[in-house]
Scaffold this motif. Structure first.
Motif, mmCIF file in Angstrom:
data_model
loop_
_atom_site.group_PDB
_atom_site.id
_atom_site.type_symbol
_atom_site.label_atom_id
_atom_site.label_comp_id
_atom_site.label_asym_id
_atom_site.label_seq_id
_atom_site.Cartn_x
_atom_site.Cartn_y
_atom_site.Cartn_z
ATOM 1 N N PHE A 1 0.844 -1.193 0.000
ATOM 2 C CA PHE A 1 0.000 0.000 0.000
ATOM 3 C C PHE A 1 0.878 1.242 0.000
ATOM 4 O O PHE A 1 2.035 1.214 0.425
ATOM 5 N N VAL A 2 0.312 2.346 -0.484
ATOM 6 C CA VAL A 2 0.941 3.666 -0.421
ATOM 7 C C VAL A 2 -0.136 4.691 -0.116
ATOM 8 O O VAL A 2 -1.198 4.690 -0.733
ATOM 9 N N LEU A 3 0.135 5.555 0.847
ATOM 10 C CA LEU A 3 -0.698 6.715 1.155
ATOM 11 C C LEU A 3 0.224 7.930 1.139
ATOM 12 O O LEU A 3 1.156 8.005 1.945
ATOM 13 N N GLU A 4 -0.018 8.884 0.229
ATOM 14 C CA GLU A 4 0.923 9.999 0.055
ATOM 15 C C GLU A 4 0.189 11.335 0.010
ATOM 16 O O GLU A 4 -0.689 11.545 -0.824
ATOM 17 N N ASN A 5 0.583 12.214 0.914
ATOM 18 C CA ASN A 5 -0.029 13.535 1.047
ATOM 19 C C ASN A 5 0.880 14.608 0.443
ATOM 20 O O ASN A 5 2.093 14.580 0.623
ATOM 21 N N GLY A 6 0.281 15.551 -0.274
ATOM 22 C CA GLY A 6 1.022 16.704 -0.763
ATOM 23 C C GLY A 6 0.658 17.936 0.045
ATOM 24 O O GLY A 6 -0.513 18.144 0.380
ATOM 25 N N PHE A 7 1.638 18.778 0.357
ATOM 26 C CA PHE A 7 1.363 19.942 1.212
ATOM 27 C C PHE A 7 2.216 21.127 0.795
ATOM 28 O O PHE A 7 3.218 21.005 0.093
ATOM 29 N N ASP A 8 1.812 22.301 1.255
ATOM 30 C CA ASP A 8 2.523 23.558 1.030
ATOM 31 C C ASP A 8 3.077 24.019 2.373
ATOM 32 O O ASP A 8 2.323 24.430 3.260
ATOM 33 N N GLU A 9 4.400 23.945 2.532
ATOM 34 C CA GLU A 9 4.986 24.297 3.829
ATOM 35 C C GLU A 9 4.927 25.789 4.122
ATOM 36 O O GLU A 9 5.116 26.202 5.275
ATOM 37 N N ASN A 10 4.645 26.630 3.115
ATOM 38 C CA ASN A 10 4.527 28.067 3.373
ATOM 39 C C ASN A 10 3.229 28.429 4.088
ATOM 40 O O ASN A 10 3.165 29.406 4.830
ATOM 41 N N THR A 11 2.191 27.652 3.837
ATOM 42 C CA THR A 11 0.883 27.941 4.445
ATOM 43 C C THR A 11 0.374 26.813 5.321
ATOM 44 O O THR A 11 -0.574 27.003 6.089
#
Length: 389
Positions: free
Chosen positions: A74-84
């Motif tokens: 399995f893979v669970l992958e989150n994308g995020f913006d470290e500036n906000t």
């Protein structure tokens, strides 16, 4: 009492074996930097931005050995913006990837939100997936080589590696009752990687791509605003009933140098009824070609250069747009996990195109994932740092 102790010991031993045959890995990337954009609708822009060279993310990757060469993965992958601190991909918790499946000696089958075959087999050969980042991707990432769009509700097969040859395909259910082809997405691809030579081919077909839940509009809560592609390169063609990409690429390494090239044919078929005559029902085609080069000056220092050309085929006297784009980059590795980099991209537009209302307008420069320029030219530069964990 002795039987209870023996049972408890046996249970503990079994748990230890199960644990030894399973693993879960936490991983991630944080990519941050400073940007200069010389033309944001006529104005200069200076800002910090996240995830240019690679999208900032954290994820969990797991595997369990089921015996006989069979594994659960399995893979669970989150994308995020470290500036906000916000989540990317429309605010989805695991918007980058989320899948589960089985792997065997014959290949791997996975189910969930995944990448298509063009992304898997051809994408790594374009400069945007190497040292250039998304700003160096093809204009508007029109062929999805840089993975602007992911596929939901997807069944995916990936073969084992046969002396450097791999192949696979995906099929995504549209999820519309009574309409099998609405929002349907499928892809096929193959790659060869053996010694200095790398090759890749891929095909992607997406029905009603801008509809709610379609390829262009599956990143979070659907709305009219989400459905609109923001790139002026092809926003006027997203009413098409079918979006199709045929792509190929290759690279060859000799010593410290690598030279590569990609080609893609992109077709927006059967333009929507919102278009006025003579464009309604017609198809718009784009062709893209890229030549890239990189050189490993030292084990820690890489330099690169690339040129990309995009041309729209004439449709009823319009859509003759052309886009010339050049990129330069330097990447210095402070360690195996941390590097600093500098990338510059220039784009020049020519000809005319169609806007979302179907009107003929002058083509303007629009470097991928940035606000479009006010005229035919746009330049952006970025200095950044990337850390992998």
């Amino acid at each position: 009492m002795k039987k209870s102790l023996l049972a408890l010991a046996a249970l503990g031993a079994f748990a230890g074996v199960a644990h030894a045959q399973s693993s879960v890995t936490l991983y991630g990337i944080i990519d941050e930097g400073f940007n200069v954009n010389t033309n944001v609708k006529g104005q200069h822009l200076y800002n910090l931005s996240a995830g240019v060279l690679q999208g900032s993310r954290w994820g969990l990757r797991g595997t369990e050995d089921l015996g006989g060469g069979l594994k659960a993965i399995f893979v669970l992958e989150n994308g995020f913006d470290e500036n906000t601190g916000k989540m990317n991909q429309g605010g989805l918790l695991f918007g980058r990837q989320a899948y589960v499946g089985l792997s065997s000696n014959y290949g791997t089958v996975t189910l969930g939100r995944q990448y298509d075959s063009v992304v898997d087999y051809v994408g790594p050969l374009e400069v945007g997936d190497q040292w250039g980042g998304y700003i160096a991707a093809h204009p508007g990432d029109i062929d999805n080589f840089n993975n602007a769009y992911r596929t939901n509700n997807t069944i995916k097969f990936t073969s084992q590696n046969y002396n450097g040859l791999t192949f696979g395909g995906t099929y995504s259910f549209g999820g519309i009752a009574g309409n099998v082809t609405g929002n349907q997405i499928w892809s096929l691809g193959a790659g060869y990687n053996n010694g200095p030579l790398v090759l890749g081919v891929g095909y992607l077909n997406a029905r009603t791509p801008a509809a709610s839940g379609g390829l262009f509009n599956n990143g979070g809560t659907a709305s009219a605003a989400d459905a609109a592609v923001t790139s002026t390169i092809y926003e006027g063609f997203t009413s098409a009933n079918t979006y199709q990409v045929i792509g190929a690429g290759g690279a060859y390494t000799f010593g410290a140098a690598t030279i590569g090239a990609t080609y893609s044919n992109i077709r927006f078929g059967n333009l929507g009824k919102t278009f006025a005559s003579p464009y309604t029902g017609q198809s718009a085609t784009f062709n893209n070609a890229e030549l890239n080069f990189k050189y490993q000056l030292t084990p820690a220092l890489l330099i690169g250069a690339a040129y990309d050309y995009t041309r729209g085929v004439e449709i009823a006297g319009a859509s003759r747009a052309q886009y010339h784009q050049g990129a330069l980059g330097v990447d210095y590795f402070l360690s195996k996990r941390t590097d600093v980099y500098l990338t510059g991209v220039y784009q020049h537009a020519l000809g005319d195109t169609l806007n979302t209302a179907g009107a003929v307008v002058d083509a303007t420069a629009n470097i991928n994932n940035l606000t479009n320029s006010a005229n035919q030219n746009q330049f952006t530069a970025r200095i950044g740092i990337r850390h992998k964990f």
